[in-house]
Enzyme design. Sequence first.
Site, mmCIF file in Angstrom:
data_model
loop_
_atom_site.group_PDB
_atom_site.id
_atom_site.type_symbol
_atom_site.label_atom_id
_atom_site.label_comp_id
_atom_site.label_asym_id
_atom_site.label_seq_id
_atom_site.Cartn_x
_atom_site.Cartn_y
_atom_site.Cartn_z
ATOM 1 N N GLU A 16 0.848 -1.191 0.000
ATOM 2 C CA GLU A 16 0.000 0.000 0.000
ATOM 3 C C GLU A 16 0.885 1.244 0.000
ATOM 4 O O GLU A 16 1.779 1.376 0.825
ATOM 5 C CB GLU A 16 -0.916 -0.007 1.218
ATOM 6 C CG GLU A 16 -1.901 1.156 1.219
ATOM 7 C CD GLU A 16 -2.987 1.030 2.271
ATOM 8 O OE1 GLU A 16 -3.615 2.054 2.588
ATOM 9 O OE2 GLU A 16 -3.212 -0.094 2.768
ATOM 10 N N ARG A 17 0.617 2.134 -0.945
ATOM 11 C CA ARG A 17 1.410 3.354 -1.148
ATOM 12 C C ARG A 17 2.870 3.017 -1.436
ATOM 13 O O ARG A 17 3.782 3.749 -1.066
ATOM 14 C CB ARG A 17 1.297 4.308 0.037
ATOM 15 C CG ARG A 17 -0.132 4.600 0.454
ATOM 16 C CD ARG A 17 -1.026 5.006 -0.708
ATOM 17 N NE ARG A 17 -2.415 5.227 -0.291
ATOM 18 C CZ ARG A 17 -3.428 5.394 -1.136
ATOM 19 N NH1 ARG A 17 -3.217 5.345 -2.440
ATOM 20 N NH2 ARG A 17 -4.647 5.605 -0.698
ATOM 21 N N GLU A 40 -10.763 4.579 8.957
ATOM 22 C CA GLU A 40 -10.912 4.097 7.582
ATOM 23 C C GLU A 40 -11.517 2.690 7.526
ATOM 24 O O GLU A 40 -11.098 1.844 6.741
ATOM 25 C CB GLU A 40 -9.568 4.130 6.856
ATOM 26 C CG GLU A 40 -9.008 5.531 6.708
ATOM 27 C CD GLU A 40 -7.744 5.579 5.880
ATOM 28 O OE1 GLU A 40 -7.619 6.497 5.048
ATOM 29 O OE2 GLU A 40 -6.868 4.718 6.068
ATOM 30 N N ASP A 90 -3.103 14.297 6.242
ATOM 31 C CA ASP A 90 -2.603 13.012 5.747
ATOM 32 C C ASP A 90 -1.402 13.203 4.828
ATOM 33 O O ASP A 90 -1.529 13.087 3.609
ATOM 34 C CB ASP A 90 -3.722 12.270 5.002
ATOM 35 C CG ASP A 90 -3.359 10.828 4.674
ATOM 36 O OD1 ASP A 90 -2.425 10.296 5.291
ATOM 37 O OD2 ASP A 90 -4.022 10.239 3.808
ATOM 38 N N GLU A 102 3.343 9.287 -1.207
ATOM 39 C CA GLU A 102 1.962 9.077 -1.637
ATOM 40 C C GLU A 102 1.365 10.318 -2.286
ATOM 41 O O GLU A 102 0.601 10.219 -3.242
ATOM 42 C CB GLU A 102 1.134 8.664 -0.419
ATOM 43 C CG GLU A 102 -0.347 8.494 -0.665
ATOM 44 C CD GLU A 102 -1.110 8.140 0.595
ATOM 45 O OE1 GLU A 102 -2.355 8.079 0.526
ATOM 46 O OE2 GLU A 102 -0.476 7.923 1.658
#
Length: 746
Positions: free
Chosen positions: A205-206, A329, A407, A435
């Site tokens: 992820e990312r 999330e 973020d 990101e």
Amino acid sequence: MQGFPMRRAAALSSTRFFMVRLALLALLCAGLLHGAPAAAAEEDGYRLWLRYEPLPASQRERLRAGATAIVSLAPDSPTVRAARAELERGLGGLLGHAPAPGTTPRPGSVVLARAGDLGTHAEVQPRLRTLGPEGYLVQRTRLRGADVTLIAANTDIGLLYGSFAWLRALQTGAADKDDATILTSQPALPRRLLNHWDNLDRTVERGYAGESIWNWWELPAIVDPRYTDYARANASLGINGAVLNNVNAKAEVLGAPFIAKAAAVAAVLRPYGIRVYLSVRWSTPLELKETRSADPLDPDVAAWWRRKADEVYRAIPDFGGFLVKANSEGQPGPQDYGRNHADGANMLARALAPHGGIVMWRAFVYNPAAHPSEISDRAAQAYDQFKPLDGKFDANVIVQVKNGPIDFQPREPVHPLFGAMPDTPLMMEFQVTKEYLGFATHLAYLGPLFQETLRFDTRAGGRTMTVAQTLEGKQSGKVGGKVGGMAGVANIGSSRNWSGSDFDQANWYAFGRMAWDPSLDAAAVAREWATQTWSYERRVTEPVADLMMRSREAVVDYMTPLGLHHIMGTGHHHGPAPWIDGLERPDWNPVYYHRAGRDGIGFDRTATGSNALAQYAPDVARRYADPATTPPELLLWFHHLRWDYRMPSGRTLWEDIVAHYDRGVAEAAAMQAAWDKLRPLVDARRGDDVARRLAVQHREAQWWRDACLAYFSKVNGLPLPAGSTAPAHPLEYYRALAFPYAPGRG
């Protein structure tokens, strides 16, 4: 076989010719012909900053006299062997040959010794007592009748850190001192971790550097030798922990098969002082159908976690602990049962405490309200949930807080929790992977971002109190106060150059160096990295470091100038998309953050808006409450202003926004041109790759500028300022662009 055997004279002539060619090649590779850097051998970036290329001739000669042998007085251990091996590898590269091993000090020896190995050495022992378990001292001294270079520490890991530091100093010139003490250092923070957002199927992820380096499918039977080089690179920076898996964790990671896999990785990392941690899913026992709930106050749940902790520590005796993302999330957490974050963190902490483990509980949370009207300012939610819990966490809980309140944006104000929780240790969470700053394509050196965050004065208690000082536990005023640490979301993958691009290695490097010493200057760190990674020649290192120091501000200008934020494409976060306004939650939409309309632009976080500004210390809140005293780079983060608001530049706000976008594009072009001048001075393979990425960055900077200005000019109904170039395409063109297969979505 025709023509064999050859005549002796011909054979000798051929041999001499071959030897001459080899000698010339060696001279070229050493950069000794015509004073030019080597038209370097093909490099692929794998060696990172641990290349150990031969030093210039004059430096080699000086070093050779002081590195005749490597002697260890410390008892043998895997870590001492690692230190000795690194000195052999490093000095072998820098000198052209490795010094001979030795058993007793003789003139010119490099000696590894712990405090207990030095007897009553009056010059060294008092200094070692101040350096703690990880510090080191590198000193020219007389030992057992011989003049030596002594690398001394209180522990084996201190010897390893000191060895890496001395090798770094030899390359950067920091070892060229007349005084006896070459280096002395100890970490400001005890916990310096990489967080890998790596999934069990090897997606990341990312992640923008290929698959996860952890080959879970082959582990534990097959252990990739690359893990040792990963450990070496981290130890060279003082990073001492690695969370192996994604914060969006799967329950299976705590099953016996994956515990065994993690144990195999831990065995490789252990000699380098790196402890393994795991991200855990809050509802693991419930999902495995081994409890009836995941309520932290349910005795059966607490007992399950105690048994699981015992199991993990049987396999990994030096296991570091758990990282937890809960009630964020969509992840489950204690709030699902009417409990708070302290209830959840403390239950886990008590399972780990008998083993010396810790819980790192992330403060990145969303308001769980289902109805959009109940959702408060996203920037305020972590403070609202965690500030009331200050002092209520167990001693082995650290609250992990992102550098900013949204973020990982190209620029954010410092998170208001720093300075607001004096009775709770905090862990800084930086994102080393980019990101929101162009993935692995755009050059964006994050050292300045780390520096501006760590040096920010929170004014907690009405006095000077930097973010770094809050991490170091200095806010309480007590010796050994609530000391936290620093975590970086890793940018590492299976890419041959580790991070997807050569310059992204610098962000890993800067994170590690500044986690060890938060007071380091980002420009100095850039020069260090450039010297070890690209060339010893200042005509290379100075322009490279300059390029790095300009890069992050250029990205801010062409993406999110003047405090704009989160206007990227949703989901993948690639490219501009300030027009998006149809997602389920308001705070998933870029329009929520920029709030542009005919009346102006920006998010009002003052008392007339969300009042998130009240979460900061009064001195900071007063400064940011007035647009005139708010730093221009954060203006639209805190204020909604008319398009004709007059800026310090003398331009209107609209004119200044356009000017920043134009400046960002111009800087991207200038960076590309600067690299073109450097390309003849660096190796072709890496030089060409950087050039291709800078070309893409320039194109995408123009795309960002054109798309954002096309949108904002339609919203405000204003023409572009005189002399500004119109976007290359109409707004509809930019809105139609889609990237369903952008990387990094996990």
